[in-house]
Every structure is written in structure tokens, then in C-alpha cells.
Design a protein around this motif. Structure first.
Motif, PDB file in Angstrom:
ATOM      1  N   ASP A 537      18.559  48.354  45.445  1.00 54.22           N
ATOM      2  CA  ASP A 537      19.416  49.478  45.029  1.00 54.22           C
ATOM      3  C   ASP A 537      20.888  49.152  45.264  1.00 54.22           C
ATOM      4  O   ASP A 537      21.752  49.455  44.440  1.00 54.22           O
ATOM      5  N   GLU A 538      21.156  48.540  46.419  1.00 48.34           N
ATOM      6  CA  GLU A 538      22.534  48.196  46.793  1.00 48.34           C
ATOM      7  C   GLU A 538      23.154  47.227  45.776  1.00 48.34           C
ATOM      8  O   GLU A 538      24.289  47.394  45.341  1.00 48.34           O
ATOM      9  N   MET A 539      22.356  46.209  45.400  1.00 54.33           N
ATOM     10  CA  MET A 539      22.857  45.224  44.432  1.00 54.33           C
ATOM     11  C   MET A 539      23.046  45.844  43.045  1.00 54.33           C
ATOM     12  O   MET A 539      24.016  45.548  42.352  1.00 54.33           O
ATOM     13  N   ASN A 540      22.118  46.715  42.636  1.00 53.31           N
ATOM     14  CA  ASN A 540      22.248  47.379  41.333  1.00 53.31           C
ATOM     15  C   ASN A 540      23.502  48.247  41.282  1.00 53.31           C
ATOM     16  O   ASN A 540      24.245  48.252  40.291  1.00 53.31           O
ATOM     17  N   ASN A 541      23.736  48.994  42.390  1.00 55.98           N
ATOM     18  CA  ASN A 541      24.928  49.848  42.449  1.00 55.98           C
ATOM     19  C   ASN A 541      26.206  49.012  42.403  1.00 55.98           C
ATOM     20  O   ASN A 541      27.194  49.388  41.764  1.00 55.98           O
ATOM     21  N   GLN A 542      26.170  47.879  43.102  1.00 53.73           N
ATOM     22  CA  GLN A 542      27.333  46.987  43.130  1.00 53.73           C
ATOM     23  C   GLN A 542      27.612  46.418  41.736  1.00 53.73           C
ATOM     24  O   GLN A 542      28.755  46.363  41.295  1.00 53.73           O
ATOM     25  N   ASP A 543      26.523  45.990  41.050  1.00 51.54           N
ATOM     26  CA  ASP A 543      26.675  45.446  39.693  1.00 51.54           C
ATOM     27  C   ASP A 543      27.267  46.486  38.746  1.00 51.54           C
ATOM     28  O   ASP A 543      28.160  46.188  37.943  1.00 51.54           O
ATOM     29  N   ARG A 544      26.770  47.730  38.845  1.00 53.87           N
ATOM     30  CA  ARG A 544      27.250  48.782  37.954  1.00 53.87           C
ATOM     31  C   ARG A 544      28.717  49.103  38.222  1.00 53.87           C
ATOM     32  O   ARG A 544      29.497  49.328  37.298  1.00 53.87           O
ATOM     33  N   ALA A 545      29.081  49.106  39.518  1.00 54.08           N
ATOM     34  CA  ALA A 545      30.477  49.403  39.882  1.00 54.08           C
ATOM     35  C   ALA A 545      31.417  48.331  39.337  1.00 54.08           C
ATOM     36  O   ALA A 545      32.504  48.635  38.818  1.00 54.08           O
ATOM     37  N   GLU A 546      30.997  47.063  39.435  1.00 51.84           N
ATOM     38  CA  GLU A 546      31.832  45.962  38.939  1.00 51.84           C
ATOM     39  C   GLU A 546      31.948  46.006  37.414  1.00 51.84           C
ATOM     40  O   GLU A 546      33.016  45.755  36.844  1.00 51.84           O
ATOM     41  N   LEU A 547      30.838  46.345  36.750  1.00 54.50           N
ATOM     42  CA  LEU A 547      30.824  46.416  35.287  1.00 54.50           C
ATOM     43  C   LEU A 547      31.717  47.559  34.797  1.00 54.50           C
ATOM     44  O   LEU A 547      32.486  47.412  33.832  1.00 54.50           O
TER      45      LEU A 547
END
Length: 609
Positions: A537-547
Motif C-alpha cells: 500500500d505504501e509503495m502504491n501511494n508513493q507511486d501515485r503521489a509521484e505520478l
């Protein structure tokens, strides 16, 4: 609380209307003629009129019922709490039925519970069901630890379990057994923290890369182990000094890289020379392999034909000399040795020495050695043998009243111990570990072996583990092994599959009996505590924030305009996506509510949320 039913010199039944008995609770029987014997609850039972169960089986039989009625219990109306109590010492005659029973004061059972002072032993946890005794504890035994319980973190409210480390001189070695999720690794971490507190030199083999003590537990404990341990990795910080190896040591190391045939052993014994460096040994093996491939006739022809440079002539003369010495050795075996030596060198094993480990042991530190399991097996054989040899030499010299260089006593700790000393087949470190198990106490070298599968551990070593910490275990074969190797009762054996994480039976010759304890809160935490699904979940949230950060300057953006921005989007996002992939990502961000998707008569438009 009163004695009811038929009593023996070993067991009695206790009844109460108000007190619900707990497993492992301690009681004192007020029988003056027997000097107030003490015992421990091993089975409990409660009965009331709403549960119409027959008493023909189990803890309450006809004799118990009759006694209850005689001393004033109303079987049809009262809640009755019963307990089977096993006496700590055999009574000279059966206990008097009807005798009163009470909880003990700490002084009455201090010799049964505490064998060492807190500053001289390992404070590992709290003895279960001893909260009745807490208010009679001396001040030095209070506020020593915190416990994770049903309601979260709590302060100590029972008798602390203090393992007498000094008694290992008489009763050496510790086994830590438990299945996955039982708290075994957590308990091992607590033991290592306590060893660091006492500055006892310890060698830890860590195949899971989890024995790091820099991260404090979330609740905070005030304890810091920063200067009390050192972590080294095989191939980076430590390795094997090849020139210090004997021929037998080389055999052991190479056998761990892949099993050796008798022919390969013969190759090592023939080729290895005393004081060989890795380079000289590997070059000799490589040159011999090349010479054997060419054959004696070709080598002689090259030497006699002439027309070669001086270096080439020297090379073929070397081939000829090697064939004269070792020409009878089979090429396949020489190639096998060459592959094994190369594999160990590629892992970095021969590029360092063990000086960092020796310095840590001298400084009284915990030295954690990390690496792949197969590499740890190879390296442990060498390093344990080297350090144990130094300790033996010092002790033997002292006994012979000679001057020897001091080397401190130390502990060897391994997780997944069945990989280092397996039952039924050989392993690189098995012989030296068996020797320590049988003779180590004479030299001050002790073992702590942790494993999920005690059945797979070498039986000679298992028999020498005088203290065993048994966490939750489910497999029948492992439970059977544990029951054979400890004094766990039938009732305790039945409880093993249902123990809570962190609860443990301690069967120890030092304590003289099996005790149920709960391991204290660790002051440090493992780097593997993050739930993998939380990590996802943490990595998915991080990816979405960067995108979202990359896309935001281009909003509002029509779907048809993605192509015109493609180069810039890929550059800023460090991606190599096509138009279709970017459209899918925009769709995903809109579904997650991070941007808005609007359909117009002319195009699909993405805007800020």
C-alpha cells in the motif's frame, strides 16, 4: 480454597466458590504436619448449574463431589471452581482433605522462582500467573520489564524470570524451539539484548538479516545497544584467510560449496601446500586442469618444437612439471575443485579475514555475521573452529601452568540451527558444533540453538541442550521430540499447539522444573516488522503521489493531447510509457479520486480534483 477429593503424595484437588484458578498458578497448602507443601495448578475446571455435564470423566469424580457436599458446597446452586495441583516436592503422606489453601508470599517460593540477581542474569520475561505474589516482591525485583499483553503494553505485575547465565558452567547450552509466528525470533532477540547488557562475547549467525539492534521499539525503552554489537557481512567485512587453512580446512570449505567425491578429496590432498594463498592454490588447480586437457604428448611437443616466446615456454614447462607430479589425477575431479574454489571466491569468502570478529569478541560485543545460508555454513565451520581453538589453547596452557594469550569465553548463537547441525547427514560446521556441545563447557564456550524443526537437529546436540525454551509448536513429530528431550508433562504437551505468541515453556536443569513464562517487550525491533501488505500500500501511494506531481502542471488535459506531451511526461516521470499506458494511468488516478474525469461532446478532459 480447600482440598477436596482423594489426595496423593503427588497431586491434590482444590476447590473454591469465588476464585477462578489459572494454569501454572502457585498455592500453599496449610498442612502443618507436612510443613505447608507448595504446588502448581496443572489443570482447571469450573462447574455451575447451567452446564448439565456429567462428572464421570475428567477432573471431578464422585469422590470430589461427595467431599464438596460435605464441606458445604451446593452442587446444584453454586459455581464451583476446581483445580488439579501438582506438588513441587513429594509429600511423605497424602494431604489432609479439607485443608485450607492460599496463595504464597514471595519469600516462601523465592528459591523456586528466582535463581539469580537481575544484574547477574538474563531478565527475559515474567513468570505466568504470579500476579498474586507481586505485592510481596522485594524492590530489586520490581519494575524490571514491560510486557505486551491483551490490552497492549503493561508494566511488570508478576515475578520476573531471570535466567542464571552463570549456571551454564554446570548445565550448558540452550535450545529455542517454536513454529513460525510463535515468538521464537522475538525471544531470541530478547536473549541477545540481555547478553549485550552483561557484555558477554557472543557470535551470532544471522541467515535472515534481522539481528540489527539500532531501531528502538515503538514504545521506547531507554535502552541503547549502539556500542554493544557489531554487524559484519561475509565477503564485505569478513572472510577466510586462505593462507591460514590446513588441507583439512580446505576440504571442509570446498565440501560446503558442493559435495566432494573421494577423487576430489585426493586432488585437494595432492595439490594443496602449507601456507598456500588463494591465488597460488587456484592458479595451480587452473594450470593443472589446462595441462590435463592438453595431455602430456601435446605439452612435450610444444616444449620441444621451439619457436615460442620465453613466457610461453615457461608456461608449457610449468604444465610439464605439473603433469609429472599430478598427471594421474582425473581431469573431471580437478575441474570440480576449480569450480568450487571459484564459487567461494566469487562470494567474497577469500577476500577478507576474521580480525573484525576477533576484535568484537575481545571487546565483549555481540558480533552478528550475516550472509546467505550456504555461505554461513561454510564460514561458520572456519570461524567457530578458529575461535574455539584459541579459547582451548588458552585454557589448556593455563591448566599446564604455561603462559598463553588470553581469549575470552563466548557464546555461539544460530537461528535455523538445523541447517548448521542437521540430523542424518554431514554439514561443514557440524563436527565442531558437536565437539562444543559435548566439551565446550570445560572451556567456557556455549551454544544457543534456535530452530523451527527440533526433529531435524542432530540428536547428540539436542541431548546436550540443558535448557530448552519451547514456544508454540504444531507438528506432532516436533512435539514428540520436545517431550522426549524435556520434562514437559502430558498436559503441557497438549497445550503446545495453542500457546499465544510470546508465551513459552522453559524446561531447565538450572530451575529444576518446567516454568511457563511470557517474554518481555524487546527494546529493539527487527527490520522485518513492516507488514508486506502495508508495504505494498505504501509503495502504491508513493507511486501515485509521484505520478500526480508530474501530471499536475499539464492539467486540465484532454485525452487527445497526451501524445503531444508524451516526451515531457516520460522524461519527468523517468518512464518509457506509450500513449495507451499514460491513458490507463490517468484513468486509474481518476478512479482513485485524485483527478477528475469529464466527458464533453468534443473530448474526454482530465482536471484537478
Amino acid at each position: 480454597m480447600q482440598i477436596v477429593g482423594v489426595t496423593t503424595q503427588h497431586e491434590v484437588y482444590v476447590a473454591s466458590k469465588s476464585h477462578k484458578f489459572r494454569m501454572n498458578e502457585m498455592v500453599v497448602i496449610e498442612d502443618e504436619s507436612l510443613y505447608q507443601p507448595k504446588g502448581e495448578v496443572v489443570e482447571t475446571f469450573s462447574y455451575n448449574r447451567y452446564i448439565p455435564m456429567g462428572f464421570d470423566k475428567g477432573i471431578a469424580d464422585d469422590q470430589v463431589l461427595k467431599t464438596l457436599e460435605q464441606i458445604g458446597y451446593d452442587i446444584g446452586a453454586d459455581d464451583i471452581h476446581l483445580a488439579k495441583v501438582r506438588l513441587f516436592e513429594e509429600a511423605v503422606q497424602p494431604i489432609q482433605t479439607g485443608a485450607n489453601v492460599r496463595h504464597p508470599h514471595f519469600e516462601e517460593i523465592a528459591d523456586l522462582l528466582v535463581k539469580a540477581e537481575p544484574e547477574q542474569g538474563l531478565v527475559l520475561g515474567e513468570v505466568k500467573s504470579t500476579d498474586f505474589i507481586h505485592n510481596t516482591l522485594p524492590e530489586k525485583l520490581t519494575d524490571l520489564l514491560h510486557i505486551h499483553d491483551h490490552d497492549g503494553l503493561r508494566t511488570q505485575n508478576g515475578v520476573p524470570f531471570i535466567f542464571d547465565i552463570r549456571a551454564m558452567q554446570q548445565y550448558p547450552h540452550i535450545g529455542v524451539f517454536g513454529g513460525s509466528g510463535s515468538g521464537k525470533s522475538f525471544g531470541l532477540r530478547v536473549m541477545l539484548e540481555e547478553l549485550m547488557k552483561l557484555k558477554i562475547p557472543t557470535l551470532v549467525f544471522d541467515p535472515h538479516f534481522e539481528m540489527n539492534f539500532s531501531a528502538s521499539a515503538a514504545e521506547g525503552s531507554g535502552e541503547s545497544y549502539r556500542d554493544r554489537y557489531t554487524v559484519v557481512q561475509i565477503g564485505q567485512d569478513v572472510g577466510v584467510d586462505f593462507s591460514a587453512l590446513s588441507t583439512r580446512d580446505v576440504e571442509r570449505l570446498l565440501s560446503a560449496a558442493g559435495s566432494l567425491t573421494e577423487s576430489m578429496v585426493n586432488v585437494i590432498q595432492s595439490i594443496h601446500k602449507r601456507k598456500d594463498s588463494y591465488q597460488s592454490f587456484s592458479d595451480r588447480v587452473a594450470h593443472l586442469a589446462e595441462a590435463l586437457e592438453l595431455g602430456k604428448q601435446k605439452v612435450e611437443a610444444f616444449v620441444n618444437d621451439g619457436g615460442m616466446s620465453r613466457d610461453e615456454l615457461a608456461r608449457y614447462n610449468l604444465f610439464r612439471k605439473l603433469l609429472d607430479q599430478f598427471g594421474s589425477l582425473p581431469l573431471a575431479s580437478v575441474k570440480g575443485i576449480q569450480w568450487r574454489v571459484h564459487r567461494l571466491n566469487q562470494a567474497g569468502l577469500f577476500q577478507q579475514n576474521i580480525r573484525a570478529i576477533e576484535q568484537g569478541i575481545y571487546a565483549g560485543q555481540l558480533v552478528v555475521i550475516q550472509g546467505a545460508v550456504w555461505l554461513l555454513q561454510v564460514f561458520s565451520s572456519y570461524v567457530i573452529g578458529a575461535l574455539y581453538g584459541k579459547r582451548r589453547m588458552y585454557r589448556d596452557a593455563k591448566l599446564q601452568q604455561k603462559q598463553g594469550e588470553f581469549f575470552p569465553p563466548f557464546l555461539v548463537v544460530t537461528d535455523e540451527a538445523h541447517n548448521f547441525a542437521p540430523k542424518g547427514y554431514d554439514a561443514p560446521a557440524k563436527s565442531v558444533l558437536k565437539e562444543i556441545a559435548q566439551e565446550g563447557r570445560k572451556y567456557g564456550v556455549f551454544l544457543i540453538f534456535a530452530t523451527q524443526r527440533p526433529t531435524l537437529l542432530d540428536e547428540t546436540i539436542t541431548a546436550q541442550l540443558n535448557t530448552k525454551f519451547v514456544f508454540r509448536t504444531v507438528r506432532g513429530t516436533d512435539i514428540q521430540t520436545i517431550k522426549e528431550e524435556t520434562d514437559l508433562t502430558h498436559e503441557e504437551g497438549k497445550r503446545l499447539p495453542y500457546l499465544r505468541s510470546g508465551d513459552v515453556f522453559v524446561s531447565s536443569a538450572i530451575m529444576g522444573r518446567t516454568m511457563a513464562i511470557r517474554i518481555r517487550m524487546a527494546h529493539s525491533t527487527s527490520p522485518h516488522t513492516l507488514n508486506p501488505f502495508d508495504e505494498l500500500d505504501e509503495m502504491n501511494n508513493q507511486d501515485r503521489a509521484e505520478l500526480l506531481k508530474v501530471i499536475d502542471p499539464y492539467l486540465p488535459m484532454a485525452e487527445m493531447n497526451v501524445m503531444s506531451h508524451l516526451t515531457n511526461l516520460n522524461k519527468e516521470a523517468k518512464k518509457n510509457w506509450d500513449v495507451q499506458t499514460w491513458k490507463m494511468e490517468l484513468e486509474r488516478l481518476s478512479e482513485d479520486g485524485l483527478i477528475k474525469k469529464e466527458k464533453t461532446p468534443f473530448a474526454t478532459l482530465y482536471t484537478r480534483s
